[in-house]
Design a protein around this motif. Structure first.
Motif, PDB file in Angstrom:
ATOM      1  N   ARG A  50       0.820  -1.228   0.000  1.00  0.00           N
ATOM      2  CA  ARG A  50       0.000   0.000   0.000  1.00  0.00           C
ATOM      3  C   ARG A  50       0.847   1.268   0.000  1.00  0.00           C
ATOM      4  N   TYR A  51       2.076   1.164   0.431  1.00  0.00           N
ATOM      5  CA  TYR A  51       2.927   2.351   0.508  1.00  0.00           C
ATOM      6  C   TYR A  51       3.425   2.730  -0.885  1.00  0.00           C
ATOM      7  N   PRO A  52       3.178   3.961  -1.307  1.00  0.00           N
ATOM      8  CA  PRO A  52       3.674   4.376  -2.630  1.00  0.00           C
ATOM      9  C   PRO A  52       5.199   4.425  -2.683  1.00  0.00           C
ATOM     10  N   GLU A  53       5.847   4.481  -1.540  1.00  0.00           N
ATOM     11  CA  GLU A  53       7.311   4.510  -1.492  1.00  0.00           C
ATOM     12  C   GLU A  53       7.945   3.141  -1.747  1.00  0.00           C
ATOM     13  N   VAL A  54       7.138   2.074  -1.741  1.00  0.00           N
ATOM     14  CA  VAL A  54       7.645   0.727  -2.031  1.00  0.00           C
ATOM     15  C   VAL A  54       7.756   0.591  -3.544  1.00  0.00           C
ATOM     16  N   THR A  55       8.983   0.375  -4.019  1.00  0.00           N
ATOM     17  CA  THR A  55       9.191   0.295  -5.464  1.00  0.00           C
ATOM     18  C   THR A  55       9.239  -1.137  -5.963  1.00  0.00           C
ATOM     19  N   HIS A  56       9.691  -2.068  -5.167  1.00  0.00           N
ATOM     20  CA  HIS A  56       9.759  -3.480  -5.532  1.00  0.00           C
ATOM     21  C   HIS A  56       9.481  -4.281  -4.271  1.00  0.00           C
ATOM     22  N   SER A  57       8.832  -5.413  -4.439  1.00  0.00           N
ATOM     23  CA  SER A  57       8.695  -6.327  -3.303  1.00  0.00           C
ATOM     24  C   SER A  57       8.630  -7.740  -3.850  1.00  0.00           C
ATOM     25  N   TYR A  58       9.130  -8.659  -3.067  1.00  0.00           N
ATOM     26  CA  TYR A  58       9.127 -10.044  -3.513  1.00  0.00           C
ATOM     27  C   TYR A  58       9.226 -10.980  -2.315  1.00  0.00           C
ATOM     28  N   ARG A  66      10.663 -14.391  -0.603  1.00  0.00           N
ATOM     29  CA  ARG A  66      11.859 -15.242  -0.644  1.00  0.00           C
ATOM     30  C   ARG A  66      11.664 -16.445   0.247  1.00  0.00           C
ATOM     31  N   ASP A  67      12.299 -17.528  -0.127  1.00  0.00           N
ATOM     32  CA  ASP A  67      12.337 -18.719   0.705  1.00  0.00           C
ATOM     33  C   ASP A  67      13.495 -18.536   1.678  1.00  0.00           C
ATOM     34  N   HIS A  68      13.228 -17.824   2.744  1.00  0.00           N
ATOM     35  CA  HIS A  68      14.248 -17.390   3.691  1.00  0.00           C
ATOM     36  C   HIS A  68      13.511 -17.031   4.977  1.00  0.00           C
ATOM     37  N   PRO A  69      14.147 -17.089   6.131  1.00  0.00           N
ATOM     38  CA  PRO A  69      13.453 -16.653   7.350  1.00  0.00           C
ATOM     39  C   PRO A  69      12.872 -15.236   7.229  1.00  0.00           C
ATOM     40  N   PHE A  70      13.628 -14.327   6.611  1.00  0.00           N
ATOM     41  CA  PHE A  70      13.073 -13.013   6.276  1.00  0.00           C
ATOM     42  C   PHE A  70      12.439 -13.196   4.905  1.00  0.00           C
ATOM     43  N   ASN A  71      11.128 -13.381   4.899  1.00  0.00           N
ATOM     44  CA  ASN A  71      10.472 -13.880   3.699  1.00  0.00           C
ATOM     45  C   ASN A  71       9.846 -12.823   2.792  1.00  0.00           C
ATOM     46  N   ILE A  72       9.703 -11.598   3.232  1.00  0.00           N
ATOM     47  CA  ILE A  72       9.213 -10.530   2.347  1.00  0.00           C
ATOM     48  C   ILE A  72      10.301  -9.459   2.276  1.00  0.00           C
ATOM     49  N   TRP A  73      10.762  -9.205   1.071  1.00  0.00           N
ATOM     50  CA  TRP A  73      11.808  -8.212   0.826  1.00  0.00           C
ATOM     51  C   TRP A  73      11.212  -7.111  -0.026  1.00  0.00           C
ATOM     52  N   PHE A  74      11.629  -5.865   0.224  1.00  0.00           N
ATOM     53  CA  PHE A  74      11.101  -4.741  -0.556  1.00  0.00           C
ATOM     54  C   PHE A  74      12.076  -3.579  -0.506  1.00  0.00           C
ATOM     55  N   THR A  75      11.946  -2.703  -1.460  1.00  0.00           N
ATOM     56  CA  THR A  75      12.773  -1.491  -1.472  1.00  0.00           C
ATOM     57  C   THR A  75      11.884  -0.288  -1.215  1.00  0.00           C
ATOM     58  N   LEU A  76      12.466   0.680  -0.547  1.00  0.00           N
ATOM     59  CA  LEU A  76      11.785   1.947  -0.263  1.00  0.00           C
ATOM     60  C   LEU A  76      12.597   3.087  -0.850  1.00  0.00           C
ATOM     61  N   ILE A  77      11.923   4.017  -1.485  1.00  0.00           N
ATOM     62  CA  ILE A  77      12.516   5.297  -1.874  1.00  0.00           C
ATOM     63  C   ILE A  77      11.603   6.359  -1.285  1.00  0.00           C
ATOM     64  N   THR A  78      12.176   7.202  -0.421  1.00  0.00           N
ATOM     65  CA  THR A  78      11.365   8.169   0.320  1.00  0.00           C
ATOM     66  C   THR A  78      11.968   9.567   0.239  1.00  0.00           C
ATOM     67  N   SER A  79      11.268  10.491   0.852  1.00  0.00           N
ATOM     68  CA  SER A  79      11.729  11.880   0.871  1.00  0.00           C
ATOM     69  C   SER A  79      12.801  12.133   1.927  1.00  0.00           C
ATOM     70  N   SER A  80      12.923  11.212   2.901  1.00  0.00           N
ATOM     71  CA  SER A  80      13.909  11.413   3.977  1.00  0.00           C
ATOM     72  C   SER A  80      14.197  10.099   4.693  1.00  0.00           C
ATOM     73  N   GLN A  81      15.324  10.079   5.413  1.00  0.00           N
ATOM     74  CA  GLN A  81      15.646   8.923   6.250  1.00  0.00           C
ATOM     75  C   GLN A  81      14.581   8.749   7.331  1.00  0.00           C
ATOM     76  N   GLU A  82      14.069   9.866   7.829  1.00  0.00           N
ATOM     77  CA  GLU A  82      13.031   9.810   8.859  1.00  0.00           C
ATOM     78  C   GLU A  82      11.788   9.081   8.339  1.00  0.00           C
ATOM     79  N   ARG A  83      11.456   9.318   7.067  1.00  0.00           N
ATOM     80  CA  ARG A  83      10.283   8.652   6.482  1.00  0.00           C
ATOM     81  C   ARG A  83      10.524   7.149   6.373  1.00  0.00           C
TER      82      ARG A  83
END
Length: 161
Positions: free
Chosen positions: A87-95, A97-114
């Motif tokens: 739902r976050y417009p800042e999420v550019t990719h998500s996928y 994975r067969d891994h304990p951390f199973n959802i990976w995604f990238t964020l591009i935002t206006s600030s580190q705080e965001r």
């Protein structure tokens, strides 16, 4: 796929014009009517040969921080978690994975705080412990120029920048 399709793929990847009517410019360069070019591009999209046509900005040069993130969620909660994260417009990719951390995604935002705010919201909404959320900011840039050779539809080689 015929020679015109291959030339269209090459033009879309290498010579896309920054013009008001780019497809007319490409069509003229290919010696084809614009309607025929658009028809072919639509077919290539429908057939899955072309997955996406769009611009790609260098967010760092524009002053927007980005990061790779991962969350660890129970298998039965993956669908709900992925839907919430998406739902976050800042999420550019998500996928997934067969891994304990199973959802990976990238964020591009206006600030580190965001970035921090979004990750805290995700953790709270999904009832995740801090150890279940990873923020993996980039340390070194490895940029590949992923274009495909229209003759073979294989990667044409990368350019490390």
């Amino acid at each position: 796929m015929d020679d015109l399709d291959r030339r269209i793929l090459h033009a879309l990847q290498h010579d896309f014009p920054l013009e008001e009517h780019p497809y007319e410019v490409i069509a003229a360069g290919l010696g084809s009517p614009a309607e025929r070019l658009i028809e072919r591009v639509r077919r290539l999209l429908d057939d899955g040969v072309i997955r996406r046509i769009g611009v790609s900005f260098d967010s760092r040069k524009l002053g927007f921080p980005s990061t790779l993130c991962a969350v660890r969620v129970a298998a039965e909660r993956v669908e709900r978690a992925a839907e919430f994260i998406g739902r976050y417009p800042e999420v550019t990719h998500s996928y997934l994975r067969d891994h304990p951390f199973n959802i990976w995604f990238t964020l591009i935002t206006s600030s580190q705080e965001r970035i921090t705010e979004i990750l805290q919201e995700i953790a709270a909404a999904l009832d995740l412990a801090p150890a279940d959320v990873l923020n993996l900011p980039m340390k070194t840039v490895f940029k590949l120029d992923a274009r495909f050779d229209a003759q073979t539809l294989r990667p044409a080689g990368g350019d490390s920048r």
